[in-house]
Design a protein around this motif. Structure first.
Motif, mmCIF file in Angstrom:
data_model
loop_
_atom_site.group_PDB
_atom_site.id
_atom_site.type_symbol
_atom_site.label_atom_id
_atom_site.label_comp_id
_atom_site.label_asym_id
_atom_site.label_seq_id
_atom_site.Cartn_x
_atom_site.Cartn_y
_atom_site.Cartn_z
ATOM 1 N N ALA A 33 0.819 -1.200 0.000
ATOM 2 C CA ALA A 33 0.000 0.000 0.000
ATOM 3 C C ALA A 33 0.857 1.256 0.000
ATOM 4 C CB ALA A 33 -0.928 0.008 1.214
ATOM 5 N N THR A 34 0.237 2.341 -0.435
ATOM 6 C CA THR A 34 0.797 3.673 -0.342
ATOM 7 C C THR A 34 -0.098 4.488 0.583
ATOM 8 O OG1 THR A 34 1.641 3.537 -2.610
ATOM 9 C CG2 THR A 34 1.494 5.728 -1.619
ATOM 10 N N GLY A 35 0.495 5.303 1.422
ATOM 11 C CA GLY A 35 -0.283 6.043 2.404
ATOM 12 C C GLY A 35 -0.012 7.527 2.410
ATOM 13 N N TRP A 36 -0.955 8.250 2.978
ATOM 14 C CA TRP A 36 -0.806 9.666 3.277
ATOM 15 C C TRP A 36 -0.866 9.848 4.789
ATOM 16 C CZ3 TRP A 36 0.514 13.621 0.153
ATOM 17 C CH2 TRP A 36 0.356 13.442 -1.231
ATOM 18 N N PHE A 37 0.059 10.628 5.302
ATOM 19 C CA PHE A 37 0.108 10.978 6.712
ATOM 20 C C PHE A 37 0.209 12.489 6.841
ATOM 21 C CE2 PHE A 37 1.359 6.648 6.468
ATOM 22 C CZ PHE A 37 1.016 6.054 7.675
ATOM 23 N N ARG A 38 -0.074 12.994 8.021
ATOM 24 C CA ARG A 38 0.073 14.422 8.254
ATOM 25 C C ARG A 38 0.641 14.667 9.646
ATOM 26 N NH1 ARG A 38 -6.354 16.150 8.415
ATOM 27 N NH2 ARG A 38 -6.865 15.234 10.465
ATOM 28 N N GLN A 39 1.300 15.797 9.789
ATOM 29 C CA GLN A 39 1.920 16.133 11.054
ATOM 30 C C GLN A 39 1.845 17.636 11.298
ATOM 31 O OE1 GLN A 39 6.031 14.924 11.450
ATOM 32 N NE2 GLN A 39 5.828 14.797 13.679
ATOM 33 N N ILE A 51 -4.043 3.371 0.170
ATOM 34 C CA ILE A 51 -4.640 2.626 -0.931
ATOM 35 C C ILE A 51 -3.740 1.455 -1.265
ATOM 36 C CG2 ILE A 51 -3.576 4.169 -2.643
ATOM 37 C CD1 ILE A 51 -6.092 3.681 -4.390
ATOM 38 N N THR A 52 -4.333 0.282 -1.441
ATOM 39 C CA THR A 52 -3.545 -0.893 -1.766
ATOM 40 C C THR A 52 -3.224 -0.925 -3.247
ATOM 41 O OG1 THR A 52 -5.474 -2.331 -2.131
ATOM 42 C CG2 THR A 52 -4.625 -2.154 0.119
ATOM 43 N N ARG A 53 -2.181 -1.660 -3.601
ATOM 44 C CA ARG A 53 -1.727 -1.695 -4.979
ATOM 45 C C ARG A 53 -2.544 -2.632 -5.849
ATOM 46 N NH1 ARG A 53 2.664 0.291 -7.140
ATOM 47 N NH2 ARG A 53 3.507 0.744 -5.069
ATOM 48 N N SER A 54 -2.807 -3.832 -5.361
ATOM 49 C CA SER A 54 -3.451 -4.843 -6.185
ATOM 50 C C SER A 54 -4.945 -4.612 -6.373
ATOM 51 C CB SER A 54 -3.222 -6.225 -5.575
ATOM 52 O OG SER A 54 -1.846 -6.556 -5.560
ATOM 53 N N PHE A 55 -5.653 -4.350 -5.295
ATOM 54 C CA PHE A 55 -7.098 -4.208 -5.353
ATOM 55 C C PHE A 55 -7.570 -2.763 -5.320
ATOM 56 C CE2 PHE A 55 -6.490 -8.526 -3.866
ATOM 57 C CZ PHE A 55 -7.445 -9.226 -4.585
ATOM 58 N N ARG A 56 -6.674 -1.846 -5.054
ATOM 59 C CA ARG A 56 -7.011 -0.429 -4.919
ATOM 60 C C ARG A 56 -8.063 -0.205 -3.838
ATOM 61 N NH1 ARG A 56 -6.937 1.797 -11.221
ATOM 62 N NH2 ARG A 56 -4.766 1.162 -11.622
ATOM 63 N N SER A 57 -7.991 -1.008 -2.804
ATOM 64 C CA SER A 57 -8.843 -0.793 -1.643
ATOM 65 C C SER A 57 -8.380 0.458 -0.911
ATOM 66 C CB SER A 57 -8.789 -1.995 -0.711
ATOM 67 O OG SER A 57 -9.245 -3.166 -1.366
ATOM 68 N N ILE A 70 -8.755 9.062 -1.766
ATOM 69 C CA ILE A 70 -7.451 8.666 -2.267
ATOM 70 C C ILE A 70 -7.636 7.829 -3.526
ATOM 71 C CG2 ILE A 70 -7.335 6.598 -0.808
ATOM 72 C CD1 ILE A 70 -4.314 7.093 -0.559
ATOM 73 N N PHE A 71 -6.798 8.057 -4.520
ATOM 74 C CA PHE A 71 -6.831 7.251 -5.724
ATOM 75 C C PHE A 71 -5.449 7.238 -6.343
ATOM 76 C CE2 PHE A 71 -7.063 10.818 -8.783
ATOM 77 C CZ PHE A 71 -7.530 11.831 -7.968
ATOM 78 N N ARG A 72 -5.226 6.304 -7.260
ATOM 79 C CA ARG A 72 -3.888 6.153 -7.811
ATOM 80 C C ARG A 72 -3.921 5.861 -9.300
ATOM 81 N NH1 ARG A 72 -1.308 1.715 -4.371
ATOM 82 N NH2 ARG A 72 0.556 2.562 -5.395
ATOM 83 N N ASP A 73 -2.819 6.164 -9.938
ATOM 84 C CA ASP A 73 -2.570 5.806 -11.324
ATOM 85 C C ASP A 73 -1.262 5.025 -11.329
ATOM 86 O OD1 ASP A 73 -1.910 5.618 -14.029
ATOM 87 O OD2 ASP A 73 -2.737 7.577 -14.508
#
Length: 123
Positions: A33-39, A51-57, A70-73
């Motif tokens: 997965a790829t994530g977003w965090f904030r501080q 968001i996960t890579r394989s299923f885009r959950s 969140i979404f990805r290309d």
């Protein structure tokens, strides 16, 4: 090693929108997965979305659910965070992160981090 660059931050009024982008320099096929965090200053870095890579959950922190998307290309190695109905409490430096396994809501799980992009929401 993976290199990540965030962009899209800025100053907006409460109720406004921003779209953040996270561009990777190369493939991250080994990550779940790829994530977003904030501080915010003086506070711990907290999970925002992933968001996960394989299923885009997709997964969201309760504080942003219903407002952020969140979404990805995968072809462009880019992950986006669309932020709507922004609140002053959303003010923070936002970081994208990659390389996580199954514990993708945990900061310590991610070996790769971007430099961050500032998001400021005024009242």
């Amino acid at each position: 090693q993976v290199h990540l660059v965030e962009s899209g931050g800025g100053l907006v009024q409460a109720g406004g929108s921003l779209r953040l982008s996270c561009a990777a320099s190369g493939p991250t096929f080994g990550s779940a997965a790829t994530g977003w965090f904030r501080q915010a200053p003086g506070k711990d870095r907290e999970f925002v979305s992933a968001i996960t890579r394989s299923f885009r959950s997709t997964y969201y922190a309760d504080s942003v659910k219903g407002r952020f998307t969140i979404f990805r290309d995968n072809a462009k190695n880019t992950v986006y965070l669309q932020m709507n109905s922004l609140k002053p409490e959303d003010t923070a430096v936002y970081y994208c992160a990659d390389g996580a396994g199954v514990r993708f809501t945990t900061v310590d799980e991610y070996p790769y981090w971007g430099q961050g992009t500032q998001v400021t929401v005024s009242s």
